[in-house]
Write a protein that holds these residues in place. Structure first.
Motif, PDB file in Angstrom:
ATOM      1  N   THR A   1       0.851  -1.193   0.000  1.00 41.80           N
ATOM      2  CA  THR A   1       0.000   0.000   0.000  1.00 41.80           C
ATOM      3  C   THR A   1       0.884   1.240   0.000  1.00 41.80           C
ATOM      4  OG1 THR A   1      -1.748  -1.137   1.192  1.00 41.80           O
ATOM      5  CG2 THR A   1      -1.714   1.264   1.364  1.00 41.80           C
ATOM      6  N   HIS A   2       0.514   2.205  -0.829  1.00 42.53           N
ATOM      7  CA  HIS A   2       1.288   3.441  -0.918  1.00 42.53           C
ATOM      8  C   HIS A   2       0.351   4.640  -1.020  1.00 42.53           C
ATOM      9  CE1 HIS A   2       4.978   1.219  -1.453  1.00 42.53           C
ATOM     10  NE2 HIS A   2       4.569   0.668  -2.585  1.00 42.53           N
TER      11      HIS A   2
ATOM     12  N   CYS B   1       6.179   8.920  -0.195  1.00 36.61           N
ATOM     13  CA  CYS B   1       5.092   8.080   0.303  1.00 36.61           C
ATOM     14  C   CYS B   1       5.066   8.191   1.820  1.00 36.61           C
ATOM     15  CB  CYS B   1       5.338   6.630  -0.124  1.00 36.61           C
ATOM     16  SG  CYS B   1       4.124   5.483   0.577  1.00 36.61           S
TER      17      CYS B   1
ATOM     18  N   HIS C   1       7.999   3.973   4.709  1.00 39.39           N
ATOM     19  CA  HIS C   1       8.397   3.891   3.297  1.00 39.39           C
ATOM     20  C   HIS C   1       9.356   5.004   2.890  1.00 39.39           C
ATOM     21  CE1 HIS C   1       4.653   1.286   2.089  1.00 39.39           C
ATOM     22  NE2 HIS C   1       5.330   0.813   3.114  1.00 39.39           N
TER      23      HIS C   1
ATOM     24  N   MET D   1      11.485   5.846  -0.383  1.00 38.16           N
ATOM     25  CA  MET D   1      10.354   6.225  -1.242  1.00 38.16           C
ATOM     26  C   MET D   1      10.186   7.728  -1.264  1.00 38.16           C
ATOM     27  SD  MET D   1       7.063   3.753  -1.259  1.00 38.16           S
ATOM     28  CE  MET D   1       6.305   4.102  -2.840  1.00 38.16           C
TER      29      MET D   1
HETATM   30 CU   LIG Z   1       4.723   3.511   0.188  1.00 39.02          CU
END
Ligand SMILES: [Cu+2]
Length: 141
Positions: free
Chosen positions: A85-86, A124, A129, A134
Motif C-alpha cells: 500500500t502506498h 510516500c 516507506h 520512497m
Molecule cells: Cu509507500
C-alpha cells in the motif's frame, strides 16, 4: 478588457470539459472538439489548462514522468504498481501541500496541485516507506 473576461469564462467551461474527457479516456488528447461549441473554442485551448503528470510507484521507488516541471496547475495521476500500500505526498520546504488517497496494489488515484517554482519532494507517507527510500526530488521552474 470585457472581451477578455468573457473569453476567460468560456475557457473555464472548456477546461472543465477537457478534464472530464481526460478522466474518461486516460489522457488521450485527440478527442474531437465538440462541434456544437461557439467560435471561442479555438481560444480556449490556449488559456492555461491544468497539465497532467503520471507518477508510478513500484517496489519502493517513486517514478515521476518527469522530475523537472514547468510551474502551473497539475492533475497528478498516481499508479501503484507495487505489492504494498502506498500514497503520494507533494512536499515543498518541509510542508505537505497535496496528497493522494491511500492506494492498494494495482490502484491509481488522481489529485490536483498548483506547483510554483521551487524545490519539491514527492514521497510516500505510509509506514516507514520514506525512510526506505520512497522519495524523489522534483524541481519546478
Ligand atoms: Cu509507500
Amino acid at each position: 478588457m470585457s472581451v477578455f473576461g468573457v473569453r476567460r469564462v468560456a475557457a473555464a467551461g472548456g477546461l472543465a470539459l477537457v478534464l472530464g474527457l481526460l478522466t474518461a479516456c486516460g489522457g488521450s488528447s485527440d478527442a474531437a472538439s465538440p462541434s456544437s461549441s461557439t467560435s471561442s473554442s479555438s481560444s480556449a485551448s490556449s488559456v492555461g489548462q491544468a497539465q497532467t503528470l503520471t507518477v508510478t510507484e513500484v517496489g519502493f521507488d517513486i517514478e515521476p514522468e518527469s522530475s523537472d516541471l514547468p510551474a502551473g496547475d497539475y492533475t497528478i495521476t498516481v499508479k501503484n504498481e507495487g505489492d504494498a500500500t502506498h500514497d503520494l505526498v507533494v512536499e515543498r520546504d518541509g510542508k505537505d501541500i497535496a496528497k493522494s488517497d491511500t492506494l492498494g496494489p494495482g490502484d491509481s488515484a488522481t489529485f490536483t496541485v498548483t506547483l510554483q517554482p521551487g524545490q519539491y519532494v514527492f514521497y510516500c507517507s505510509i509506514g516507514n516507506h520514506r525512510a526506505m527510500g520512497m522519495e524523489t526530488d522534483v524541481t519546478v521552474s
